[in-house]
Design a protein around this motif. Structure first.
Motif, PDB file in Angstrom:
ATOM      1  N   ASP A   1      42.694  50.725  42.265  1.00 29.98           N
ATOM      2  CA  ASP A   1      43.382  50.594  43.223  1.00 29.98           C
ATOM      3  C   ASP A   1      44.218  49.166  43.068  1.00 29.98           C
ATOM      4  N   ASP A   2      43.314  48.502  42.955  1.00 32.07           N
ATOM      5  CA  ASP A   2      44.008  46.442  43.869  1.00 32.07           C
ATOM      6  C   ASP A   2      43.455  45.634  42.391  1.00 32.07           C
ATOM      7  N   LEU A   3      43.917  44.627  42.393  1.00 30.04           N
ATOM      8  CA  LEU A   3      43.676  43.822  41.971  1.00 30.04           C
ATOM      9  C   LEU A   3      43.220  42.729  42.492  1.00 30.04           C
ATOM     10  N   LEU A   4      41.819  42.351  41.752  1.00 35.49           N
ATOM     11  CA  LEU A   4      41.211  40.772  42.222  1.00 35.49           C
ATOM     12  C   LEU A   4      41.231  39.392  41.574  1.00 35.49           C
ATOM     13  N   ILE A   5      41.429  38.640  42.490  1.00 40.36           N
ATOM     14  CA  ILE A   5      41.440  37.229  42.448  1.00 40.36           C
ATOM     15  C   ILE A   5      40.469  36.089  42.691  1.00 40.36           C
ATOM     16  N   SER A   6      39.181  35.649  42.178  1.00 43.13           N
ATOM     17  CA  SER A   6      38.570  35.332  42.859  1.00 43.13           C
ATOM     18  C   SER A   6      38.620  33.446  42.545  1.00 43.13           C
ATOM     19  N   ARG A   7      38.363  32.467  43.163  1.00 39.64           N
ATOM     20  CA  ARG A   7      38.642  30.686  42.901  1.00 39.64           C
ATOM     21  C   ARG A   7      38.025  30.153  43.524  1.00 39.64           C
ATOM     22  N   GLY A   8      38.151  28.988  43.111  1.00 37.27           N
ATOM     23  CA  GLY A   8      37.340  27.436  44.613  1.00 37.27           C
ATOM     24  C   GLY A   8      36.399  27.537  44.317  1.00 37.27           C
ATOM     25  N   VAL A   9      35.732  26.717  44.242  1.00 34.41           N
ATOM     26  CA  VAL A   9      34.423  25.904  44.133  1.00 34.41           C
ATOM     27  C   VAL A   9      33.867  25.123  45.095  1.00 34.41           C
ATOM     28  N   LEU A  10      34.233  24.505  45.918  1.00 37.34           N
ATOM     29  CA  LEU A  10      33.924  24.379  47.635  1.00 37.34           C
ATOM     30  C   LEU A  10      34.116  24.744  48.614  1.00 37.34           C
ATOM     31  N   TRP A  11      35.396  25.704  48.937  1.00 35.64           N
ATOM     32  CA  TRP A  11      35.883  26.376  49.383  1.00 35.64           C
ATOM     33  C   TRP A  11      36.761  27.541  48.156  1.00 35.64           C
ATOM     34  N   HIS A  12      35.429  28.579  48.603  1.00 36.45           N
ATOM     35  CA  HIS A  12      35.341  30.103  47.417  1.00 36.45           C
ATOM     36  C   HIS A  12      36.944  30.972  48.155  1.00 36.45           C
ATOM     37  N   GLU A  13      37.684  31.671  47.490  1.00 32.55           N
ATOM     38  CA  GLU A  13      38.555  32.607  47.740  1.00 32.55           C
ATOM     39  C   GLU A  13      38.274  33.986  47.228  1.00 32.55           C
ATOM     40  N   GLU A  14      38.400  34.786  48.128  1.00 36.57           N
ATOM     41  CA  GLU A  14      38.541  35.538  46.903  1.00 36.57           C
ATOM     42  C   GLU A  14      39.529  37.218  47.493  1.00 36.57           C
ATOM     43  N   THR A  15      41.018  37.033  46.342  1.00 38.49           N
ATOM     44  CA  THR A  15      41.999  37.509  47.141  1.00 38.49           C
ATOM     45  C   THR A  15      41.894  38.972  47.066  1.00 38.49           C
ATOM     46  N   VAL A  16      42.587  39.496  47.674  1.00 42.91           N
ATOM     47  CA  VAL A  16      42.934  41.879  47.240  1.00 42.91           C
ATOM     48  C   VAL A  16      44.092  41.892  47.072  1.00 42.91           C
ATOM     49  N   VAL A  17      44.704  42.571  46.256  1.00 50.85           N
ATOM     50  CA  VAL A  17      45.812  42.590  45.996  1.00 50.85           C
ATOM     51  C   VAL A  17      46.134  44.497  45.813  1.00 50.85           C
ATOM     52  N   PRO A  18      46.661  44.913  47.011  1.00 49.08           N
ATOM     53  CA  PRO A  18      46.607  46.335  46.402  1.00 49.08           C
ATOM     54  C   PRO A  18      47.851  46.404  45.693  1.00 49.08           C
ATOM     55  N   TYR A  19      48.010  47.612  44.581  1.00 53.01           N
ATOM     56  CA  TYR A  19      48.683  47.889  43.775  1.00 53.01           C
ATOM     57  C   TYR A  19      50.031  48.476  44.381  1.00 53.01           C
ATOM     58  N   GLY A  20      50.126  49.129  45.516  1.00 51.88           N
ATOM     59  CA  GLY A  20      51.002  50.101  46.046  1.00 51.88           C
ATOM     60  C   GLY A  20      51.991  48.710  47.724  1.00 51.88           C
ATOM     61  N   ARG A  21      51.306  47.809  46.827  1.00 57.80           N
ATOM     62  CA  ARG A  21      51.480  46.857  48.107  1.00 57.80           C
ATOM     63  C   ARG A  21      52.470  45.817  47.440  1.00 57.80           C
ATOM     64  N   MET A  22      52.765  45.780  46.230  1.00 57.30           N
ATOM     65  CA  MET A  22      53.071  45.090  45.279  1.00 57.30           C
ATOM     66  C   MET A  22      55.287  45.547  44.904  1.00 57.30           C
ATOM     67  N   GLN A  23      55.707  44.185  45.324  1.00 60.23           N
ATOM     68  CA  GLN A  23      57.172  44.373  45.555  1.00 60.23           C
ATOM     69  C   GLN A  23      57.369  43.628  44.866  1.00 60.23           C
ATOM     70  N   LEU A  24      57.182  42.398  43.968  1.00 61.42           N
ATOM     71  CA  LEU A  24      57.566  41.883  42.788  1.00 61.42           C
ATOM     72  C   LEU A  24      56.390  41.084  42.227  1.00 61.42           C
ATOM     73  N   VAL A  25      56.749  41.526  40.622  1.00 54.48           N
ATOM     74  CA  VAL A  25      55.746  40.396  39.716  1.00 54.48           C
ATOM     75  C   VAL A  25      56.230  39.910  38.300  1.00 54.48           C
ATOM     76  N   GLU A  26      56.690  38.710  38.219  1.00 51.81           N
ATOM     77  CA  GLU A  26      56.992  37.329  37.784  1.00 51.81           C
ATOM     78  C   GLU A  26      56.476  36.954  36.596  1.00 51.81           C
ATOM     79  N   VAL A  27      56.824  36.586  35.178  1.00 52.33           N
ATOM     80  CA  VAL A  27      55.976  35.374  35.037  1.00 52.33           C
ATOM     81  C   VAL A  27      56.931  34.371  34.635  1.00 52.33           C
ATOM     82  N   THR A  28      56.310  32.963  35.461  1.00 49.36           N
ATOM     83  CA  THR A  28      57.004  32.001  35.367  1.00 49.36           C
ATOM     84  C   THR A  28      56.018  30.938  34.485  1.00 49.36           C
ATOM     85  N   SER A  29      56.864  29.600  33.441  1.00 53.93           N
ATOM     86  CA  SER A  29      56.411  28.862  32.765  1.00 53.93           C
ATOM     87  C   SER A  29      57.583  27.716  32.492  1.00 53.93           C
ATOM     88  N   GLY A  30      56.663  26.486  33.443  1.00 57.27           N
ATOM     89  CA  GLY A  30      57.329  25.321  33.398  1.00 57.27           C
ATOM     90  C   GLY A  30      57.701  24.445  32.241  1.00 57.27           C
TER      91      GLY A  30
END
Length: 203
Positions: free
Chosen positions: A124-153
């Motif tokens: 039902d969702d996507l998990l993103i975990s990151r951070g060393v000193l300050w650990h963060e974990e973001t839960v992104v529900p699929y039903g709330r996604m409005q736009l998904v884009e790929v970028t490359s500089g």
């Protein structure tokens, strides 16, 4: 007159022939626990089945960031050594040690930060975990996604990398997964877009 050994424990048949005694076989207890080697019930799930499958970022992202670190701090080290040394004397060129110390510290921290990044696709969702000193974990529900884009500089394209940016109805759940292979970034974009449309439609 019957003769027989006192050690005979068998019983005689109708013709007087003794038959050997059979050991009593204990009946199987209906409430006994199943053998340890027996397979578990198909309806039960182990803890491993419920754990998300985490994906790490490719090593190309670490290489790109370390190269940028060396370029910028290398130029700063050179400038710190030459400018004060020429204007105020050679002793002032010792300030070039500070950027070098910062370079060594950043070299290690970049690897730790790169290792901390990971993501997992759940039902039902996507998990993103990151951070060393300050650990963060973001839960992104699929039903709330409005736009998904790929970028490359320009730098990312040089190293063959791309980033996936997720935009949701709530700005607090927006997230980015950097440094992915272009094929993986496009696969993830298509997958998340499909799941987002399905959840929005109530399927």
């Amino acid at each position: 007159m019957e003769t027989g050994s006192p050690h005979d424990t068998g019983t005689a048949d109708a013709q007087g022939t003794p038959t050997p005694a059979t050991a009593d076989v204990p009946a199987t207890d209906a409430g006994a626990e199943p053998d340890a080697g027996a397979e578990p019930d198909a309806g039960t799930k182990s803890d491993a089945d419920t754990e998300p499958v985490w994906h790490a970022l490719p090593p190309g992202l670490l290489t790109m960031r370390r190269l940028l670190l060396v370029v910028w701090l290398g130029l700063l080290t050179l400038a710190t050594a030459l400018v004060p040394g020429l204007l105020a004397g050679p002793a002032w060129g010792a300030f070039a040690v500070l950027p070098l110390v910062l370079l060594l510290w950043g070299w290690v921290m970049l690897e730790r930060n790169w290792r901390s990044w990971r993501y997992a696709e759940r039902a039902d969702d996507l998990l993103i975990s990151r951070g060393v000193l300050w650990h963060e974990e973001t839960v992104v529900p699929y039903g709330r996604m409005q736009l998904v884009e790929v970028t490359s500089g320009p730098v990312e394209r040089h190293f063959g990398l791309a980033s996936v940016q997720l935009h949701t109805a709530a700005a607090a759940t927006d997230a980015t997964i950097p440094g992915l292979d272009p094929d993986e970034a496009e696969r993830l974009r298509d997958r998340l877009t499909e799941l987002g449309e399905a959840r929005s439609a109530g399927l």
